[in-house]
Design a protein around this motif. Sequence first.
Motif, PDB file in Angstrom:
ATOM      1  N   PHE A 471       0.827  -1.204   0.000  1.00  0.00           N
ATOM      2  CA  PHE A 471       0.000   0.000   0.000  1.00  0.00           C
ATOM      3  C   PHE A 471       0.863   1.257   0.000  1.00  0.00           C
ATOM      4  CE2 PHE A 471      -3.511  -2.733   1.560  1.00  0.00           C
ATOM      5  CZ  PHE A 471      -4.486  -2.302   0.680  1.00  0.00           C
ATOM      6  N   SER A 474       2.621   2.143  -3.555  1.00  0.00           N
ATOM      7  CA  SER A 474       1.621   1.897  -4.601  1.00  0.00           C
ATOM      8  C   SER A 474       2.114   2.352  -5.971  1.00  0.00           C
ATOM      9  CB  SER A 474       0.326   2.630  -4.243  1.00  0.00           C
ATOM     10  OG  SER A 474       0.568   4.024  -4.096  1.00  0.00           O
ATOM     11  N   ARG A 478       1.394  -0.614  -8.250  1.00  0.00           N
ATOM     12  CA  ARG A 478       0.027  -0.425  -8.717  1.00  0.00           C
ATOM     13  C   ARG A 478      -0.276  -1.190 -10.007  1.00  0.00           C
ATOM     14  NH1 ARG A 478      -3.736   2.782  -7.063  1.00  0.00           N
ATOM     15  NH2 ARG A 478      -2.282   3.963  -5.785  1.00  0.00           N
ATOM     16  N   PHE A 481      -1.992  -4.328  -9.036  1.00  0.00           N
ATOM     17  CA  PHE A 481      -3.178  -4.326  -8.179  1.00  0.00           C
ATOM     18  C   PHE A 481      -4.370  -4.886  -8.950  1.00  0.00           C
ATOM     19  CE2 PHE A 481      -2.156  -0.900  -4.763  1.00  0.00           C
ATOM     20  CZ  PHE A 481      -0.979  -1.582  -4.478  1.00  0.00           C
ATOM     21  N   PRO A 486      -4.141  -4.649  -3.557  1.00  0.00           N
ATOM     22  CA  PRO A 486      -3.042  -5.586  -3.836  1.00  0.00           C
ATOM     23  C   PRO A 486      -3.480  -7.018  -3.569  1.00  0.00           C
ATOM     24  CG  PRO A 486      -2.651  -4.413  -1.770  1.00  0.00           C
ATOM     25  CD  PRO A 486      -3.850  -3.781  -2.398  1.00  0.00           C
TER      26      PRO A 486
END
Length: 597
Positions: A471, A474, A478, A481, A486
């Motif tokens: 987090f 990110s 990302r 994700f 995640p």
Amino acid sequence: MKIDDHEIPQAVLLAWYGALARLPEAKVRSLATEQGLGAGFRPNKMAPDVARARLRSALESYSELPEQVRLALRQVSQTSALTVSLSDELVLEQCDRLARSLGFAETMAALLLDGRSSLRKRALEKLAAWDGSEPGEAERRSASDELAAVFLSLSQALQPLIQRHPPGAPADSPPASPLATRAPRQQSERQLVIALRDKRREAGRLNRELAACSHESERWRAELERLRPTLELAGQRAVRAESELADLCRDFDSQVLERLQALLDERLLPWLAPAQALAQVAADPRGKSLLEQAELLLQEQAAIDRRYGLRRTLHAELEGCRRMLEQLAEARSESLRPLPQLGRLQHEIGLRIQALQQQLGAAVDQDQTLDSNLARLQEAMTQADSLDQLSVIRQALTAAEPLGLLNGAERAQAFALLADMASRLYASQGMCRTAAQDREGLHNLPLYAMQSTLALGHRAALVVDGHNVLFTLSALFRPFFENGIPGGRARDALEQRLAGLARRHPRLSLQLWFDGGVVSERTVQDNFRVHFSGGSGSNRADRQILAFLHHLETSSPDLTRTVVTADQEEARSADRTGAMVMAPEELALWLGEQRPT
């Protein structure tokens, strides 16, 4: 399997399997071929056992018993041979005695194979009330005696009729001579007669079904004729609705064009008015002096541009500075031993970019320049002359994280500058420091402390709070994700990067923890393990990580221990165990993936 939409009990199927076993081999082959079960064999070359096995499997899968199979099973059923020649009334009357004498399942199986619906109906009723028990030997013998008495009395009652009218002779024909008496029918002829009678009954049933289908067809045809006017009316309404929709679309388009033209006139006319006025002035014979003034003004502007430069020249220089800043950042992150001058040059180029943007009158891009808070932080790092002062600056940077004074890119750049200053200060003071001073002074500089410990050949332990790191970083993870969270792909990406770090440092014991519904752990390599905490609640992995750090404190007090997390509460608890707390941005620098600008 079903007969007349009723499920057949297993005992009846077993009776049919017994009849199937008594079929002649030629009949078994031909029946299997007729049912399409001869795959893999030439015609009439299928082994009888294989044919029987396939027919038995087909019996289990049929939804309705095929007519050919029914006739074949009836031909080899002894009970069917008895019941087929008796009238419906007699069979229905003596059904219970037949079941007690010949066996309940065997008798019901024979009745279900019969072509008469009344007998099949009686058999299904009996099977519905059957408890599954068969008559005993004494009961069978008693029922057989009763049946024998019934058939004996029947034959005695029919004897005068038989003598008067022999089988096969019409009732009104004259008595035939003994030589002219016809011999009894053969078994095959008798079976053909039975089959013919069944076919006639089947033809009658099909005629009734055909009549019912014709009646249903007429009913639907009448219904269609009744609905035809409604369908035509709906078609007319659809055509009228399409016409109205086309008119509405045209009206809408025209209104949109009118409104758009009005908006354009409202926006453009104020701008066009000065241009029209200038055109009128230029067309005026007296406007020649204005053109001369414009020429002089352009010459003056050219002199100013030669002194201060053009906008496109400054833009070109700005783009060159940005490209060079990216190259310096990449060289610094990829190098195992980056030069300290790289950081200072990055800072100077950043200041030049800021000056160019201010000169151009553009807003300072937060991803390309230093924020005022970051500038003050860098100035404090530059003025620090000891590792202790640098540790205080790092503690302030970590404590200010919840306040949001720096964004993610600025925090990454701040930690990169901090690592560079720590390297330079340690290099300048390392000759005069002892191991105890190193341990005390580098406690608040965990990245350099871990690198220094491993470089000296000592063992160290790194505990990573996986979801907290994902987090926090990110910007790095990302792309992995799933729906903004995640998931498995992000965990695999972090695991691959940590596996590379574990391979580069064999004396580093790396423990990666994730929140998980099931407690589990696995070994990625000798010095790298992945744990799932299990349990419930939002801090499941936090409690397991702190328990693991307490265990290391007790079992290996001299081991250099570091936990990677951005959780302030978890960081304070880990610090009380004697472990160092590394920010996720520092871990990214160590992995060589996060490139601050």
